[in-house]
Design a protein around this motif. Structure first.
Motif, short mmCIF file in Angstrom:
data_model
loop_
_atom_site.label_atom_id
_atom_site.label_comp_id
_atom_site.label_asym_id
_atom_site.label_seq_id
_atom_site.Cartn_x
_atom_site.Cartn_y
_atom_site.Cartn_z
N SER A 86 56.33 56.69 42.03
CA SER A 86 55.33 56.69 40.97
C SER A 86 54.95 58.13 40.68
CB SER A 86 54.07 55.92 41.39
OG SER A 86 54.38 54.58 41.71
N SER A 87 54.46 58.37 39.48
CA SER A 87 53.92 59.69 39.16
C SER A 87 52.65 59.49 38.36
CB SER A 87 54.93 60.53 38.37
OG SER A 87 55.12 60.00 37.07
N GLY A 88 51.68 60.34 38.61
CA GLY A 88 50.50 60.15 37.81
C GLY A 88 49.24 60.86 38.17
N PRO A 89 48.88 61.00 39.43
CA PRO A 89 47.59 61.64 39.66
C PRO A 89 47.53 63.01 38.99
CG PRO A 89 48.44 60.72 41.70
CD PRO A 89 49.53 60.61 40.68
N LEU A 90 46.49 63.22 38.23
CA LEU A 90 46.33 64.50 37.54
C LEU A 90 45.39 65.40 38.34
CD1 LEU A 90 46.17 63.22 33.87
CD2 LEU A 90 48.08 64.35 35.04
N ASP A 91 45.75 65.53 39.60
CA ASP A 91 45.06 66.44 40.51
C ASP A 91 46.00 66.65 41.69
OD1 ASP A 91 44.85 64.19 42.24
OD2 ASP A 91 42.81 63.76 41.59
N ALA A 92 45.55 67.35 42.71
CA ALA A 92 46.43 67.71 43.84
C ALA A 92 46.54 66.62 44.91
CB ALA A 92 45.93 69.01 44.46
N THR A 93 45.93 65.46 44.73
CA THR A 93 45.91 64.47 45.80
C THR A 93 47.30 64.04 46.26
OG1 THR A 93 45.65 62.67 44.19
CG2 THR A 93 43.63 63.51 45.23
N ALA A 94 48.26 63.94 45.37
CA ALA A 94 49.60 63.49 45.78
C ALA A 94 50.26 64.50 46.71
CB ALA A 94 50.47 63.24 44.55
N SER A 95 49.90 65.77 46.61
CA SER A 95 50.45 66.78 47.51
C SER A 95 49.67 66.87 48.81
CB SER A 95 50.43 68.16 46.83
OG SER A 95 51.33 68.17 45.75
N GLU A 96 48.46 66.35 48.82
CA GLU A 96 47.59 66.47 49.99
C GLU A 96 47.68 65.28 50.94
OE1 GLU A 96 44.22 68.95 47.48
OE2 GLU A 96 43.83 66.88 48.05
N ARG A 97 48.05 64.12 50.40
CA ARG A 97 48.09 62.92 51.26
C ARG A 97 49.00 61.87 50.63
NH1 ARG A 97 44.80 59.03 48.82
NH2 ARG A 97 43.32 59.87 47.34
N ASP A 98 49.36 60.88 51.45
CA ASP A 98 50.13 59.75 50.95
C ASP A 98 49.25 58.89 50.06
OD1 ASP A 98 52.73 59.82 51.68
OD2 ASP A 98 52.56 58.42 53.35
N ILE A 99 49.72 58.55 48.90
CA ILE A 99 48.98 57.65 48.02
C ILE A 99 49.73 56.33 48.01
CG2 ILE A 99 48.23 57.24 45.65
CD1 ILE A 99 47.97 60.26 45.34
N PRO A 100 49.07 55.27 48.41
CA PRO A 100 49.77 53.97 48.47
C PRO A 100 50.14 53.48 47.08
CG PRO A 100 47.43 53.68 48.93
CD PRO A 100 47.67 55.16 48.81
N PRO A 101 51.13 52.59 47.02
CA PRO A 101 51.53 52.05 45.72
C PRO A 101 50.39 51.21 45.13
CG PRO A 101 52.66 50.90 47.50
CD PRO A 101 51.92 52.04 48.12
N VAL A 102 50.33 51.19 43.80
CA VAL A 102 49.34 50.34 43.13
C VAL A 102 49.71 48.88 43.41
CG1 VAL A 102 48.78 52.06 41.37
CG2 VAL A 102 50.61 50.42 40.94
N PRO A 103 48.75 47.95 43.28
CA PRO A 103 49.00 46.55 43.69
C PRO A 103 50.26 45.92 43.11
CG PRO A 103 46.66 46.89 43.31
CD PRO A 103 47.35 48.16 42.88
N GLY A 104 50.54 46.10 41.84
CA GLY A 104 51.74 45.49 41.25
C GLY A 104 53.02 46.02 41.86
N VAL A 105 53.05 47.30 42.14
CA VAL A 105 54.22 47.91 42.78
C VAL A 105 54.34 47.41 44.21
CG1 VAL A 105 55.24 50.10 43.54
CG2 VAL A 105 54.20 49.93 41.26
N LYS A 106 53.22 47.30 44.89
CA LYS A 106 53.23 46.81 46.28
C LYS A 106 53.80 45.39 46.35
CE LYS A 106 50.31 46.59 50.33
NZ LYS A 106 49.00 46.88 50.88
N ARG A 107 53.41 44.54 45.40
CA ARG A 107 53.95 43.17 45.37
C ARG A 107 55.46 43.19 45.13
NH1 ARG A 107 49.15 42.39 42.69
NH2 ARG A 107 50.14 42.50 40.64
N ALA A 108 55.92 44.00 44.19
CA ALA A 108 57.36 44.09 43.90
C ALA A 108 58.11 44.62 45.11
CB ALA A 108 57.60 44.97 42.68
N MET A 109 57.51 45.56 45.83
CA MET A 109 58.16 46.11 47.02
C MET A 109 58.40 45.02 48.06
SD MET A 109 56.21 49.73 47.53
CE MET A 109 57.09 50.08 49.07
N ALA A 110 57.41 44.17 48.26
CA ALA A 110 57.54 43.10 49.25
C ALA A 110 58.61 42.09 48.81
CB ALA A 110 56.20 42.42 49.45
#
Length: 168
Positions: A86-110
């Motif tokens: 995924s791509s999207g946070p418009l700040d540095a959070t993605a470089s600072e920590r793991d960001i879990p998948p959004v719920p729809g993506v999490k369901r598809a992953m399972a």
């Protein structure tokens, strides 16, 4: 010839496309045959040994083209090595920590037994399409938060896993 890999992406303003192209480039450098294609343009997964699907994040949801790609090709994705990004946070959070998948993506992953998911920072620059994008830019919260070193590192790890994965 190396294994053939599809990097399908859903994007509105091109930021996720650029990440997908970088991922495909790394996979090629790692000895695989890879191409990045807009998710909406893909009609057949038969030629591919592995699939990576990326989507921009908008209001807590994956880009509609990425969601539709997964639904449309669900049967072909099952049993194939699959990774999501995924791509999207418009700040540095993605470089600072793991960001879990959004719920729809999490369901598809399972459902698809996806190998991995990663979230990269996004990019929103002047000229972006969409009312919400223009509002974000007017508020001064745009910018480029993509970390291409992190993209390359992740793509290299995925390449190692693909080279070790048997064809379905």
């Amino acid at each position: 010839m190396g294994k053939k890999v599809l990097v399908a992406y859903g994007t509105t303003n091109g930021s996720t496309e650029r990440i997908a192209e970088e991922v495909a480039g790394v996979l090629r450098t790692e000895g695989l045959t890879a191409e990045a294609l807009a998710a909406r343009s893909v009609t057949d997964l038969d030629p591919y040994d592995a699939v990576l699907v990326g989507g921009a994040l908008y209001a807590g949801r994956w880009h509609r083209d990425a969601r539709r790609f997964v639904r449309r090709h669900r049967a072909a994705l099952i049993g194939r090595p699959v990774w999501f990004f995924s791509s999207g946070p418009l700040d540095a959070t993605a470089s600072e920590r793991d960001i879990p998948p959004v719920p729809g993506v999490k369901r598809a992953m399972a459902t698809l037994d996806v190998n991995d998911h990663v979230t990269f920072g996004g990019c929103l620059s002047d000229g972006a399409k969409g009312r919400m994008a223009r509002m974000i830019l007017r508020s001064g919260k745009g910018g480029d938060f993509r970390d291409f070193a992190a993209v390359k590192s992740w793509a290299t790890e995925v390449a190692e896993q693909i080279r070790g994965a048997p064809r379905s």
